[in-house]
Design an enzyme around this catalytic site. Sequence first.
Site, PDB file in Angstrom:
ATOM      1  N   ASP A 173       0.744  -1.213  -0.246  1.00 27.47           N
ATOM      2  CA  ASP A 173      -0.139   0.000   0.071  1.00 27.47           C
ATOM      3  C   ASP A 173       1.001   1.199  -0.100  1.00 27.47           C
ATOM      4  OD1 ASP A 173      -2.097  -1.872   0.493  1.00 27.47           O
ATOM      5  OD2 ASP A 173      -2.666  -0.847   2.284  1.00 27.47           O
ATOM      6  N   HIS A 179       5.339  -7.298  -0.201  1.00 29.30           N
ATOM      7  CA  HIS A 179       5.120  -8.318  -0.620  1.00 29.30           C
ATOM      8  C   HIS A 179       6.099  -8.707  -1.872  1.00 29.30           C
ATOM      9  CE1 HIS A 179       1.642  -9.684   1.803  1.00 29.30           C
ATOM     10  NE2 HIS A 179       1.737  -8.228   2.124  1.00 29.30           N
ATOM     11  N   SER A 192       7.388   4.608   5.823  1.00 22.50           N
ATOM     12  CA  SER A 192       8.561   4.113   5.186  1.00 22.50           C
ATOM     13  C   SER A 192       8.408   4.260   3.838  1.00 22.50           C
ATOM     14  CB  SER A 192       8.599   2.801   5.668  1.00 22.50           C
ATOM     15  OG  SER A 192       8.795   2.632   7.215  1.00 22.50           O
TER      16      SER A 192
END
Length: 294
Positions: free
Chosen positions: A113, A169, A256
Site C-alpha cells: 500500500d 510483498h 517508510s
Amino acid sequence: MIKFYNRKLKEYEIELVAGEKYLNWIYSSRVGMNLLELFVKKKAFSKLYGLYCDTKMSKSKIDAFIKDLNIDMSLVEKTQDEFSSFNDFFTRKLKTNARPFSDEKNILISPADGRMFAYENIDLNNIMQIKGVNYSLFELINDKNTASKYVGGTCLIFRLCPTDYHRFHFIDNGVCEKSNKINGSYYSVNPVALKRIPKLFCENKREWSVFHSENFKDILYVEVGATCVGSILQTYTPGSRIKKGDEKGYFKFGGSTVVIFLEKNVAKIDEDIVNQTELGYETKILMGEKIGSK
C-alpha cells in the site's frame, strides 16, 4: 498539504498526515532543522520511540489513530482490543481477501500500500527522489555490479504513510537472495522532508536484496527506514521458493518506503501512473493492485 492522485476516482485528494504540524515545523524552521540534525535523525531517537511503541502503555494511542486517520478495521485480522501494543497494531495483518491480486504472469502488481512514483528509462546517476531532487543508485545500495544491471530500467517508489498497511510483498514467483543492510540516518520520508534533504534515500537506514523472478527478470528491492521506524523486518527465507503475493517483510512504526528497480524493457507501467509522476503527483496504490504489464 500533500495532494495525490486517486486513480479509482480519477481525482486528486489531500493526504491525512500523522503529526503534520510537527513535520512542517521540523523541516521548515531553523530551530526544527537544528533539532533534526542533533537528535531526531539519530538512531537513538527512533529506537527509544520504537521501544515505547512495543509496550502495553502505547495501546492508548490506537483508538485516536484509527479515528483521526480513518483506518478501515473491517479488513484487519485482529479486533482493536486484541492488539498488545501500538506496534502490534501498526504491523497489523490483513484478512486473506483484503488485498486481491491477479495470478496472471504478465500482470505487474504493487508490493505494498502507499503513494507511488514511476520513472522509466532511468539514468543511474540521476534517479528522481522527488521532483527536482535526484540521487544515484550506486550510492543507494553501495554495489556497482548490481546497480549496473538497471541502466535504462524502471524505478518504482512506494511511500508508505503511517496510515497504510505496513507489510510489503513479492510481486512474482521466484527466489530472493539475502537482504543487505546499510546503516544510516532516520529522516522522515514525507514529501516535506524529501524536498529539504538531498539524497535522503541514500542517507537513511536501508536494506536491499535481489529477487530472481520468473516473469520480470532480476528485481532489486530496496526498503528505506524513516523517523520512528524501529525496525525493517524481513520475514522471507533467502533462497526459498516464493509465490506471487507472499510477504517479504514489514516496517515497525513510522512512514517508510519500498523502492523497486526493474531491468530495461522488462515491464510497461500503466499510463496514468507515469503521467501523474510526470506532473509531480503520487498515485495512491494498494498492495496487489495492477500497476503495469510485462
